[in-house]
Write a protein that holds these residues in place. Structure first.
Motif, PDB file in Angstrom:
ATOM      1  N   VAL A 155      20.806 -31.782   5.708  1.00 40.51           N
ATOM      2  CA  VAL A 155      21.993 -32.135   6.477  1.00 40.51           C
ATOM      3  C   VAL A 155      21.865 -31.574   7.896  1.00 40.51           C
ATOM      4  CG1 VAL A 155      23.633 -32.421   4.603  1.00 40.51           C
ATOM      5  CG2 VAL A 155      23.082 -30.132   5.370  1.00 40.51           C
ATOM      6  N   GLY A 156      22.129 -32.444   8.885  1.00 44.65           N
ATOM      7  CA  GLY A 156      22.081 -32.013  10.273  1.00 44.65           C
ATOM      8  C   GLY A 156      20.698 -31.875  10.865  1.00 44.65           C
ATOM      9  N   SER A 157      19.681 -32.410  10.192  1.00 51.86           N
ATOM     10  CA  SER A 157      18.305 -32.234  10.681  1.00 51.86           C
ATOM     11  C   SER A 157      17.903 -33.287  11.705  1.00 51.86           C
ATOM     12  CB  SER A 157      17.320 -32.250   9.505  1.00 51.86           C
ATOM     13  OG  SER A 157      17.370 -33.494   8.836  1.00 51.86           O
ATOM     14  N   GLY A 180      27.300 -28.947   4.759  1.00 52.05           N
ATOM     15  CA  GLY A 180      26.614 -29.467   5.942  1.00 52.05           C
ATOM     16  C   GLY A 180      27.511 -30.181   6.927  1.00 52.05           C
ATOM     17  N   ARG A 181      28.809 -30.347   6.581  1.00 51.81           N
ATOM     18  CA  ARG A 181      29.732 -30.949   7.551  1.00 51.81           C
ATOM     19  C   ARG A 181      30.089 -29.978   8.662  1.00 51.81           C
ATOM     20  NH1 ARG A 181      27.757 -34.541   7.669  1.00 51.81           N
ATOM     21  NH2 ARG A 181      26.503 -34.147   5.850  1.00 51.81           N
ATOM     22  N   VAL A 182      29.846 -28.675   8.463  1.00 47.00           N
ATOM     23  CA  VAL A 182      30.025 -27.702   9.543  1.00 47.00           C
ATOM     24  C   VAL A 182      28.648 -27.212   9.975  1.00 47.00           C
ATOM     25  CG1 VAL A 182      32.307 -27.017   8.742  1.00 47.00           C
ATOM     26  CG2 VAL A 182      30.313 -25.752   7.943  1.00 47.00           C
ATOM     27  N   GLY A 183      28.613 -26.399  11.003  1.00 43.78           N
ATOM     28  CA  GLY A 183      27.331 -25.908  11.502  1.00 43.78           C
ATOM     29  C   GLY A 183      26.593 -26.942  12.309  1.00 43.78           C
ATOM     30  N   ARG A 184      27.318 -27.918  12.875  1.00 45.29           N
ATOM     31  CA  ARG A 184      26.676 -29.000  13.626  1.00 45.29           C
ATOM     32  C   ARG A 184      26.789 -28.795  15.132  1.00 45.29           C
ATOM     33  NH1 ARG A 184      25.794 -32.662   9.518  1.00 45.29           N
ATOM     34  NH2 ARG A 184      25.248 -34.391  10.888  1.00 45.29           N
ATOM     35  N   GLN A 235      12.884 -28.949   9.994  1.00 49.21           N
ATOM     36  CA  GLN A 235      13.422 -28.156  11.097  1.00 49.21           C
ATOM     37  C   GLN A 235      14.820 -28.612  11.471  1.00 49.21           C
ATOM     38  OE1 GLN A 235      10.052 -29.349  13.581  1.00 49.21           O
ATOM     39  NE2 GLN A 235       9.672 -27.190  14.009  1.00 49.21           N
ATOM     40  N   LYS A 236      15.663 -27.659  11.838  1.00 56.46           N
ATOM     41  CA  LYS A 236      16.973 -27.981  12.390  1.00 56.46           C
ATOM     42  C   LYS A 236      16.856 -28.064  13.912  1.00 56.46           C
ATOM     43  CE  LYS A 236      19.730 -27.991   8.753  1.00 56.46           C
ATOM     44  NZ  LYS A 236      20.692 -26.918   8.496  1.00 56.46           N
ATOM     45  N   PRO A 237      17.719 -28.868  14.554  1.00 54.39           N
ATOM     46  CA  PRO A 237      17.725 -28.923  16.019  1.00 54.39           C
ATOM     47  C   PRO A 237      17.945 -27.539  16.622  1.00 54.39           C
ATOM     48  CG  PRO A 237      19.027 -30.715  15.115  1.00 54.39           C
ATOM     49  CD  PRO A 237      18.654 -29.830  13.963  1.00 54.39           C
ATOM     50  N   ALA A 238      17.382 -27.323  17.803  1.00 53.42           N
ATOM     51  CA  ALA A 238      17.465 -26.020  18.462  1.00 53.42           C
ATOM     52  C   ALA A 238      18.915 -25.636  18.714  1.00 53.42           C
ATOM     53  CB  ALA A 238      16.697 -26.064  19.781  1.00 53.42           C
ATOM     54  N   PRO A 282      19.833 -37.060  24.382  1.00 51.01           N
ATOM     55  CA  PRO A 282      20.463 -35.830  24.889  1.00 51.01           C
ATOM     56  C   PRO A 282      19.871 -34.547  24.308  1.00 51.01           C
ATOM     57  CG  PRO A 282      21.891 -36.896  23.275  1.00 51.01           C
ATOM     58  CD  PRO A 282      20.732 -37.830  23.497  1.00 51.01           C
ATOM     59  N   PHE A 283      18.741 -34.653  23.667  1.00 52.34           N
ATOM     60  CA  PHE A 283      18.080 -33.480  23.083  1.00 52.34           C
ATOM     61  C   PHE A 283      16.594 -33.789  22.954  1.00 52.34           C
ATOM     62  CE2 PHE A 283      19.871 -36.210  19.800  1.00 52.34           C
ATOM     63  CZ  PHE A 283      18.737 -36.572  19.098  1.00 52.34           C
ATOM     64  N   ALA A 284      15.813 -32.743  22.787  1.00 54.34           N
ATOM     65  CA  ALA A 284      14.375 -32.915  22.570  1.00 54.34           C
ATOM     66  C   ALA A 284      14.111 -33.016  21.075  1.00 54.34           C
ATOM     67  CB  ALA A 284      13.609 -31.735  23.158  1.00 54.34           C
ATOM     68  N   LEU A 285      13.266 -33.953  20.682  1.00 53.60           N
ATOM     69  CA  LEU A 285      12.921 -34.091  19.270  1.00 53.60           C
ATOM     70  C   LEU A 285      12.204 -32.843  18.774  1.00 53.60           C
ATOM     71  CD1 LEU A 285      11.555 -37.766  19.080  1.00 53.60           C
ATOM     72  CD2 LEU A 285      13.856 -36.962  18.516  1.00 53.60           C
TER      73      LEU A 285
END
Length: 661
Positions: free
Chosen positions: A291-293, A563-567, A431-434, A259-262
């Motif tokens: 976290v979240g990467s 890192g539990r928020v901002g997802r 990098q973090k997801p877009a 559901p997303f681009a790498l």
């Protein structure tokens, strides 16, 4: 004498003193000579008495006269003496040391370290330390660069220096230390002399000599650490792993269905892993991503490749919550793959084998029934299992050893990675997801707490969810820390219109699972919890993190919790509440944390200010407590790796100074 000789064989060390040394971790000669000074105090500058004009700390040398001891009010005693050198005389004053009247001689010279203070319009000298000057003998305590050691109750600095001096004079008689000189020093720089370096480190003859000795001993310890990593990885040279090949078209089809681009970093990590698994030697790769990467996506792709090759994947998670999170993610990403995925925890009644087994350490206890033909083992936050970093607790034949992929969200500075994982390949996802926005972090003063609660209520009314993390389950007056239970009750009164839940480690697994599920579904607005939510919990609508007693968490742990928020794609916030009476160091740490979301920067800060154990989050992570080296010196670590490789080819497996055989 040998390095393993007990210190009790030294003269003057009774059982009583042996116990005090044991409190410092000193049991053998090796322990004693590697109990390196915390720092050194330079007392080589001796001031003429006539030059004592301003208040301050000085070392003087002279002869005592008129030594006396008298009683003063308050059941105290006062000792005085005149100290004279060629330039003048000054009065020295001690308190409550009556033995000085008999022990101080008027026939010898003394070195005296003390404070010069103005008292009743006169300069007075208050000695801190006195040492007799003996002709032809080296001073041990004063008039030199003197070592300052970590001590324990009942163990004085002078006593410890004397014992170290006694042993350091006999280094040539320590047989296995001499053996090491013969074997190891040929691979080290020509100026490295372990006997000289040990003496200079403890009792340096000059600042340059101390710097050189410290550098050489740091190199020796880092070489030892690199030899250990080579030893740990050596067995894998003779192991055979199944070659796992995935057709590029199949890989493209899988990544296209996500559901997303790498990100570019994820693509590189995937390529690293796929290339490693397409070999007949076991992959041993550490995947480090903030976290979240998106580390889990890489794990899913590697698992799919393993499934396509007709082999099993085992995914180990440290908590049931994280295992369940992985199960949902794997089901979501591999819904159309045909792979059978099972969850194995201590609560699983009738576990069934599957293509992908996801679970906690319960898998380890049931491996004979569940594991058929394993091609890949993925371990998430492996150090939290309390096991050795490189031993996963699963049993496999060397002829059919699975590939290993370890994942960690704890940022590891490059020097630390090279020092610890010299035998393991490391991939990083930076990098973090877009679409994800940086988390806005604030240190909130206590007087602003009511405003923060009002703002939190507004966020809930907007449809956002929040965590409120406490350092303890129950209140502690001793630690002056708020507990989750008390905070839960308090917030229910203060925020009557907010749906509040509670989660902590002492709850039964089914209650924890139900609470977490309710939070994910949006039936709970505010979740009061402990750091049990630190790893792996993913609730995209949770956009507010409140951390109570923030100063009680390490920066690495704070970063994990934040890192539990901002997802999701909305703005997220992190509020830090701390004790009102913070030390300046604690305040500086929190201020630094509030101004950066970069996990690697935080880890570098922790490494510099706290040490590697805190950087990696937990002491059981396998990070060794270094005696003299550090993980900040990249050039020395790289040099140590080259020296270690040379020694390893010559059959040397350890530096005996730093490890008992």
């Amino acid at each position: 004498m040998q390095l393993n000789t007990p210190v009790t064989e030294l003269p003057g060390i009774s059982d009583k003193y042996a116990q005090k040394l044991a409190n410092l971790g000193i049991h053998t000669i090796r322990d004693l000579i590697t109990h390196f000074p915390r720092y050194h105090k330079d007392t080589t500058s001796i001031t003429d008495i006539s030059e004592l004009q301003k208040e301050g700390k000085y070392v003087i040398q002279g002869r005592m006269s008129k030594v006396s001891s008298v009683r003063i009010p308050g059941r105290r005693t006062l000792q005085t003496a005149l100290i004279s050198d060629a330039s003048g005389t000054i009065k020295a004053t001690w308190f409550n040391q009556p033995y000085l009247a008999k022990s101080l001689s008027t026939e010898v010279d003394y070195l005296v370290l003390g404070n010069l203070k103005m008292s009743k319009n006169r300069l007075q000298f208050y000695p801190e330390s006195v040492e007799e000057v003996k002709e032809g003998e080296e001073q041990l305590h004063l008039g030199r660069i003197a070592p300052q050691y970590a001590l324990t109750a009942g163990l004085g600095i002078r006593w410890l220096r004397a014992k170290l001096d006694l042993v350091l004079q006999q280094l040539e008689g320590i047989s296995d230390l001499q053996d090491e000189v013969a074997k190891v020093d040929g691979a080290l720089p020509a100026q490295v002399d372990i006997i000289k370096d040990l003496r200079e480190e403890h009792f340096p003859s000059s600042e340059p000599a101390l710097e050189s000795a410290t550098r050489n001993l740091q190199l020796r310890e880092l070489v030892h650490l690199q030899l250990k990593t080579l030893n740990a990885g050596a067995k894998y040279m003779y192991y055979t792993a199944p070659r796992i090949h995935i057709d590029p078209a199949g890989l493209k089809e899988l990544t296209g269905s996500l559901p997303f681009a790498l990100t570019a970093d994820q693509e590189k990590a995937v390529n690293d892993v796929i290339a490693d698994m397409d070999k007949d030697k076991p992959m041993r790769r550490l995947l480090q991503g903030d976290v979240g990467s998106g580390k889990t996506a890489v794990a899913v792709i590697a698992s799919y490749a393993t499934y396509s090759a007709g082999l099993q994947t085992v995914v180990l998670a440290p908590t049931t919550i994280l295992a369940e999170q992985h199960l949902q993610t794997f089901h979501k990403y591999l819904a159309n793959s045909g792979a059978k995925i099972s969850l194995i925890t201590s609560e699983t009644k009738n576990p069934q084998d599957a293509d992908i087994l996801i679970g906690t350490s319960a898998i380890l206890a049931r491996q004979s029934a569940l594991l058929k033909k394993v091609g890949l083992v993925i371990t998430d936050e492996q150090h939290r299992f309390g096991a050795n970093q490189r031993e996963i607790g699963l049993e496999f034949s060397p002829e059919a050893y699975p590939h290993q992929l370890d994942m960690t969200a704890t940022p590891i500075p490059r020097t630390l990675a090279l020092g610890l994982f010299g035998d393991v390949e490391v991939s990083r996802i930076l990098q973090k997801p877009a679409g994800r926005l940086p988390i806005s972090t604030r240190v909130v003063p206590e007087e602003k707490r009511p405003d923060a609660l009002k703002w939190l209520t507004e966020q809930v009314e907007l449809g956002n969810q929040a965590y409120w993390v406490c350092p303890l389950i129950e209140e502690s007056e001793k630690l002056e820390a708020k507990g989750a239970l008390a905070t839960f009750e308090e917030l229910k009164e203060l925020l009557p219109h907010v749906r509040i839940g509670i989660l902590h480690g002492q709850l039964k697994p089914d209650i924890k699972a139900a609470t977490m599920q309710a939070f994910k579904q949006g039936d709970i607005d505010l979740l009061v919890c402990t750091s049990v939510i630190e790893v792996g919990v993913d609730v995209p609508r949770a956009s507010v993190m409140v951390i109570e007693g923030a100063e009680r968490f390490g920066l690495a742990q704070l970063h994990q919790i934040r890192g539990r928020v901002g997802r999701g794609e909305t703005q997220s916030w992190c509020l830090l509440f701390a004790n009102e009476e913070l030390s300046s160091d604690a305040q500086a740490r929190l201020d630094f944390f509030a101004h950066t979301n970069d996990g690697l920067e935080i880890a570098e800060f922790d490494l510099k200010h706290r040490g590697p154990g805190e950087v990696y989050g937990y002491r059981q992570s396998g990070i060794p407590p270094l005696k003299i080296a550090n993980f900040q010196d990249l050039n020395l670590i790289l040099h140590a790796r080259e020296v270690a490789k040379k020694l390893y080819t010559e059959g040397i497996r350890r530096i005996t100074l730093f490890e008992a055989i």
